[in-house]
Design a protein around this motif. Structure first.
Motif, PDB file in Angstrom:
ATOM      1  N   MET A   1       1.013  -5.618 -19.442  1.00  0.00           N
ATOM      2  CA  MET A   1       0.160  -5.732 -17.981  1.00  0.00           C
ATOM      3  C   MET A   1       0.941  -5.779 -16.882  1.00  0.00           C
ATOM      4  O   MET A   1       2.251  -5.914 -16.854  1.00  0.00           O
ATOM      5  N   LEU A   2       0.248  -5.034 -16.039  1.00  0.00           N
ATOM      6  CA  LEU A   2       0.848  -4.810 -14.672  1.00  0.00           C
ATOM      7  C   LEU A   2       0.900  -6.300 -13.850  1.00  0.00           C
ATOM      8  O   LEU A   2      -0.261  -6.863 -14.065  1.00  0.00           O
ATOM      9  N   CYS A   3       1.703  -6.246 -13.188  1.00  0.00           N
ATOM     10  CA  CYS A   3       1.755  -7.697 -12.438  1.00  0.00           C
ATOM     11  C   CYS A   3       1.741  -7.638 -11.071  1.00  0.00           C
ATOM     12  O   CYS A   3       1.698  -8.537 -10.128  1.00  0.00           O
ATOM     13  N   TYR A   4       1.966  -6.535 -10.380  1.00  0.00           N
ATOM     14  CA  TYR A   4       2.187  -6.286  -8.923  1.00  0.00           C
ATOM     15  C   TYR A   4       1.786  -4.884  -8.703  1.00  0.00           C
ATOM     16  O   TYR A   4       2.381  -3.953  -9.326  1.00  0.00           O
ATOM     17  N   GLY A   5       1.270  -4.628  -7.446  1.00  0.00           N
ATOM     18  CA  GLY A   5       1.135  -3.300  -7.114  1.00  0.00           C
ATOM     19  C   GLY A   5       1.157  -3.252  -5.295  1.00  0.00           C
ATOM     20  O   GLY A   5       0.176  -4.118  -4.863  1.00  0.00           O
ATOM     21  N   LEU A  17      -6.091  -5.508  -6.230  1.00  0.00           N
ATOM     22  CA  LEU A  17      -4.950  -5.998  -6.932  1.00  0.00           C
ATOM     23  C   LEU A  17      -5.446  -6.964  -8.048  1.00  0.00           C
ATOM     24  O   LEU A  17      -4.721  -7.052  -8.993  1.00  0.00           O
ATOM     25  N   LEU A  20      -5.989  -4.329 -10.967  1.00  0.00           N
ATOM     26  CA  LEU A  20      -4.598  -3.678 -11.149  1.00  0.00           C
ATOM     27  C   LEU A  20      -3.710  -4.681 -12.097  1.00  0.00           C
ATOM     28  O   LEU A  20      -3.111  -4.416 -13.190  1.00  0.00           O
ATOM     29  N   THR A  21      -3.753  -5.948 -11.664  1.00  0.00           N
ATOM     30  CA  THR A  21      -2.926  -6.895 -12.513  1.00  0.00           C
ATOM     31  C   THR A  21      -3.582  -7.287 -13.701  1.00  0.00           C
ATOM     32  O   THR A  21      -2.798  -8.249 -14.464  1.00  0.00           O
ATOM     33  N   SER A  22      -4.825  -7.064 -13.955  1.00  0.00           N
ATOM     34  CA  SER A  22      -5.344  -7.340 -15.352  1.00  0.00           C
ATOM     35  C   SER A  22      -5.620  -6.111 -16.199  1.00  0.00           C
ATOM     36  O   SER A  22      -6.196  -5.978 -17.211  1.00  0.00           O
ATOM     37  N   SER A  25      -0.565  -1.760 -18.658  1.00  0.00           N
ATOM     38  CA  SER A  25       0.322  -0.609 -18.096  1.00  0.00           C
ATOM     39  C   SER A  25       0.275   0.581 -18.843  1.00  0.00           C
ATOM     40  O   SER A  25      -0.053   1.687 -18.244  1.00  0.00           O
TER      41      SER A  25
END
Length: 95
Positions: A1-5, A17, A20-22, A25
């Motif tokens: 999973m993405l956790c920041y952008g 955000l 993205l964070t859900s 990747s």
């Protein structure tokens, strides 16, 4: 999973955000590029980092862009437990 952008990542992937964070990747790469992406992640895991990655990614609306000269590294907590990987890049080309 993405956790920041950061703001640029949100613009490139065309997401807010929360979305993205859900997102897993692996979905940042097109299906045909996911095997190559996994090789990159395996290399980073074995070596600790890579500082010359380039690859094509896809936004939430299907726009393609190429990441250039990315640095990808392992993330560990204070107890030395591996928690994932992080990446940074400042160069890309819209395709």
């Amino acid at each position: 999973m993405l956790c920041y952008g950061n703001a640029k990542a949100l613009a490139l992937w065309e997401m807010d955000l929360l979305n993205l964070t859900s997102s897993p990747s692996r979905l940042t790469a097109e299906p045909v590029a996911r095997e190559e992406r996994q090789r990159l992640l395996d290399t980073v895991k074995a070596r600790g980092f890579i500082d010359d990655y380039h690859g094509v990614r896809i936004s939430s609306t299907g726009k393609r862009f190429e990441i250039l000269q990315a640095v990808v590294w392992e993330i560990y907590d204070l107890d030395g437990v591996r928690r994932g990987q992080a990446a940074t890049f400042s160069d890309w080309n819209e395709l």
